[in-house]
Enzyme design. Structure first.
Site, PDB file in Angstrom:
ATOM      1  N   LYS A  64      49.254 -14.912  12.946  1.00  0.00           N
ATOM      2  CA  LYS A  64      49.922 -15.102  11.653  1.00  0.00           C
ATOM      3  C   LYS A  64      48.916 -15.400  10.544  1.00  0.00           C
ATOM      4  O   LYS A  64      49.144 -16.236   9.687  1.00  0.00           O
ATOM      5  CB  LYS A  64      50.934 -16.248  11.751  1.00  0.00           C
ATOM      6  CG  LYS A  64      52.053 -15.985  12.733  1.00  0.00           C
ATOM      7  CD  LYS A  64      53.012 -17.155  12.764  1.00  0.00           C
ATOM      8  CE  LYS A  64      54.169 -16.904  13.685  1.00  0.00           C
ATOM      9  NZ  LYS A  64      55.070 -15.864  13.237  1.00  0.00           N
ATOM     10  N   CYS A  65      47.814 -14.698  10.568  1.00  0.00           N
ATOM     11  CA  CYS A  65      46.702 -14.932   9.640  1.00  0.00           C
ATOM     12  C   CYS A  65      46.560 -13.719   8.724  1.00  0.00           C
ATOM     13  O   CYS A  65      46.899 -12.602   9.108  1.00  0.00           O
ATOM     14  CB  CYS A  65      45.424 -15.129  10.474  1.00  0.00           C
ATOM     15  SG  CYS A  65      43.896 -15.304   9.542  1.00  0.00           S
TER      16      CYS A  65
END
Length: 160
Positions: free
Chosen positions: A36-37
């Site tokens: 989730k970067c």
């Protein structure tokens, strides 16, 4: 301190110990990942590099890490599914680890000590820090998180 990267073992997504000596004689690109970067799309380039060089002796080893802004909070199984479904990842992904602090995985302790970052800092600054290891287990280069994985290609080709 561990003598060689090949003295270490890491945990598979299924919790089994995988001796790094299994990768002896290969060039390794070791990366701490997150699902989730903002840098998560690097999985695409990593997979492309893997497809281009795996038959020539490259292995990419992915290690999910949740130490940076809680960007990989899911279970190992969910992380693996995400990587395979969204980016077609076929290179080995291992169990989630810590890369900094007292609980840092021994592999990352060794990588950081052998290839310090900017101004000699040993800590991993963010997701997708990449380390290149030669066929003899020597850590030869650290590549910054924001640098595209393609920044590793010249060194990989030189080592292969």
């Amino acid at each position: 301190m561990t003598e060689s990267i090949y003295d270490l073992s890491v945990s598979s997504m299924q919790g089994e110990q995988v001796p790094l000596k299994n990768y002896q004689g290969k060039v390794l690109l070791i990366v701490n990942t997150a699902s989730k970067c903002g840098l998560t799309p690097q999985f695409k380039e990593l997979e492309e590099i893997y497809q281009d060089y795996k038959d020539k002796g490259l292995e990419i080893l992915g290690f999910p890490c949740n130490q940076f802004a809680n960007q990989d909070p899911k279970s190992n199984e969910e992380i693996l599914d995400f990587c395979q479904t969204n980016y077609g990842v076929t290179f080995p992904m291992f169990a989630k680890i810590d890369v900094n602090g007292d609980d840092a995985d021994p592999l990352f302790k060794l990588l950081k000590a052998d290839a310090p970052g900017l101004l000699g800092s040993e800590s991993v600054k963010w997701n997708f820090t990449k380390f290149i290891v030669d066929r003899n287990g020597k850590v030869v280069k650290r590549i910054a998180p924001k640098d595209n994985p393609t920044a590793a290609i010249a060194t990989i080709e030189e080592l292969l």
